[in-house]
Design an enzyme around this catalytic site. Structure first.
Site, PDB file in Angstrom:
ATOM      1  N   CYS A   1       1.004  -1.109  -0.055  1.00 15.67           N
ATOM      2  CA  CYS A   1       0.232  -0.387   0.328  1.00 15.67           C
ATOM      3  C   CYS A   1       0.631   1.334   0.205  1.00 15.67           C
ATOM      4  O   CYS A   1       0.271   2.573  -0.768  1.00 15.67           O
ATOM      5  CB  CYS A   1      -1.163   0.239   1.910  1.00 15.67           C
ATOM      6  SG  CYS A   1      -0.658   0.192   2.887  1.00 15.67           S
TER       7      CYS A   1
ATOM      8  N   HIS B   1      -2.497   0.947   6.956  1.00 16.26           N
ATOM      9  CA  HIS B   1      -3.112   1.283   5.477  1.00 16.26           C
ATOM     10  C   HIS B   1      -3.772   2.797   4.945  1.00 16.26           C
ATOM     11  O   HIS B   1      -3.541   3.657   5.306  1.00 16.26           O
ATOM     12  CB  HIS B   1      -4.425   0.340   5.381  1.00 16.26           C
ATOM     13  CG  HIS B   1      -4.498  -0.168   3.910  1.00 16.26           C
ATOM     14  ND1 HIS B   1      -3.855  -1.193   3.138  1.00 16.26           N
ATOM     15  CD2 HIS B   1      -5.304   0.656   3.122  1.00 16.26           C
ATOM     16  CE1 HIS B   1      -4.266  -0.785   2.076  1.00 16.26           C
ATOM     17  NE2 HIS B   1      -5.110  -0.406   1.625  1.00 16.26           N
TER      18      HIS B   1
ATOM     19  N   HIS C   1      -5.650   2.133  -4.523  1.00 16.75           N
ATOM     20  CA  HIS C   1      -5.182   1.295  -3.671  1.00 16.75           C
ATOM     21  C   HIS C   1      -4.180  -0.089  -3.906  1.00 16.75           C
ATOM     22  O   HIS C   1      -4.869  -1.236  -4.652  1.00 16.75           O
ATOM     23  CB  HIS C   1      -5.519   1.437  -2.086  1.00 16.75           C
ATOM     24  CG  HIS C   1      -6.388   0.392  -1.618  1.00 16.75           C
ATOM     25  ND1 HIS C   1      -7.017   0.141  -0.838  1.00 16.75           N
ATOM     26  CD2 HIS C   1      -7.966   0.278  -2.565  1.00 16.75           C
ATOM     27  CE1 HIS C   1      -7.757  -0.706  -0.452  1.00 16.75           C
ATOM     28  NE2 HIS C   1      -8.396  -0.983  -1.731  1.00 16.75           N
TER      29      HIS C   1
END
Length: 366
Positions: free
Chosen positions: A280, A328, A340
């Site tokens: 990520c 994240h 993402h």
């Protein structure tokens, strides 16, 4: 026993095996076998809807367990990436210190050679006092000239010795710094190794859970994941979070979005930062690097070091940080969406910005 009952029992056994239970006191079990071969007059078979409910609840528990395992893997991935980034910085510093040590040693050698030459000259003149030189010279002017040169020589020697002492201190300091950096590098290596073990353990456990499901159950699990994300996104949109959001991307923001969206379809791989795969924060950091704005490597450092902005003020290119531990990150691309790299087993994709728990928004090009 029906196929549906068999699947229900399998799902129940799976959930129990991974210690994922529902609320305390509640449990699921297969129906008790009848006392006789024939069905009891009072017995009634469970309705299809009841079996489906039990199966869904079990799969939902499995989904949450898998989600937690991947979340823990993401936290460990951030720790791994942070250790790797720090190791890279320490390696650069060690190289710089090595160059300083080499240059310092050369300077020290030159100063020591100069000090030795000064000592030899003093030995050659015998260290005769000025008064004696005056009496022996028979020429007062020559004595004064010699005295001036002597004084300058003494000052030069004193300065040389001071430089020599400082050079020795500098060299010792560089060596101590280099030793400390090596120790830090070794500690970082151990942290990286420990984080790697945690990552691999969590991912293997999650994959093992998924692999024990039948194809039909895996499909239903994917549906539950999509439903949970859609429910969260709908709730976020319904809250009016995007009501006043009308930010326009900067040129750098547009370039970052262009880079990130061009990676759609590439697989998530923990610790990866392109060009063939990403995690990520690898995706977001590389997107902004491509836009000419280097940012921290990990989502946690991005949250700590980049400027925070209100959701209502966000614009395409801003980064949305997720979960209380900032484990994240996704890039906002407008219209309530992010791009993402979700997790292992998934590809870079577009998702609802509110499909996960939002911690906040940061701006790389503040």
């Amino acid at each position: 026993m029906s196929k549906r009952s068999t699947m229900t029992m399998a799902a129940v056994a799976l959930v129990c095996a991974v210690t994922v239970l529902t609320a305390p006191g509640a449990a699921f079990a297969a129906p008790a076998p009848p006392a006789s071969p024939g069905p009891s007059p009072s017995a009634s078979a469970p309705s299809p809807s009841a079996s489906a409910t039990v199966e869904t609840k079990d799969l939902e528990a499995v989904r949450k367990k898998i989600e937690k395992l991947y979340h823990d893997a993401a936290v460990a991935t951030d720790a791994y990436n942070a250790a790797e980034e720090k190791a890279d910085q320490q390696s650069v510093e060690i190289v710089k210190l090595a160059r300083k040590i080499a240059a310092g040693q050369e300077r020290l050698d030159r100063l020591e050679a100069g000090a030795a030459a000064a000592a030899r000259e003093q030995y050659r003149t015998g260290g005769v006092p000025r008064e004696a030189q005056f009496l022996l010279s028979g020429d007062p002017q020559q004595f004064l000239d010699n005295a001036g040169r002597m004084h300058q020589g003494q000052l030069a020697t004193k300065n040389l010795l001071q430089q020599l002492e400082q050079a020795q201190k500098d060299l010792a300091g560089y060596a101590a710094d280099a030793s400390a950096k090596w120790k830090d590098l070794e500690q970082g290596r151990k942290k990286k190794a420990a984080a790697k073990k945690r990552i691999e353990k969590q991912i293997k456990e999650a994959q093992a859970l998924e692999s024990r499901l039948e194809q039909k159950e895996r499909e239903r699990l994917a549906e539950l994941e999509a439903e949970a994300a859609e429910k969260a996104q709908t709730a976020w949109l319904s809250s009016g979070a995007l009501k006043d959001v009308d930010g326009t991307a900067t040129q750098a923001g547009k370039e970052a979005v262009r880079y990130a969206t061009a990676q759609i379809g590439k697989p998530y791989v923990w610790g990866a930062e392109g060009p063939k795969s990403f995690d990520c924060s690898g995706l977001t950091s590389q997107a902004w690097a491509a836009a000419g704005t280097p940012i921290p490597r990990t989502s946690q450092e991005q949250w700590k070091r980049l400027k925070h902005v209100d959701v209502k003020d966000m614009r395409p290119g801003d980064l949305i940080i997720y979960f209380a531990d900032a484990s994240h990150v996704g890039m906002y691309i407008g219209d309530g969406s992010i791009v993402h790299a979700p997790r292992p087993g998934r590809d870079v994709t577009v998702a609802g910005a509110g499909s996960m728990e939002i911690l906040g928004v940061v701006r790389p090009d503040a």
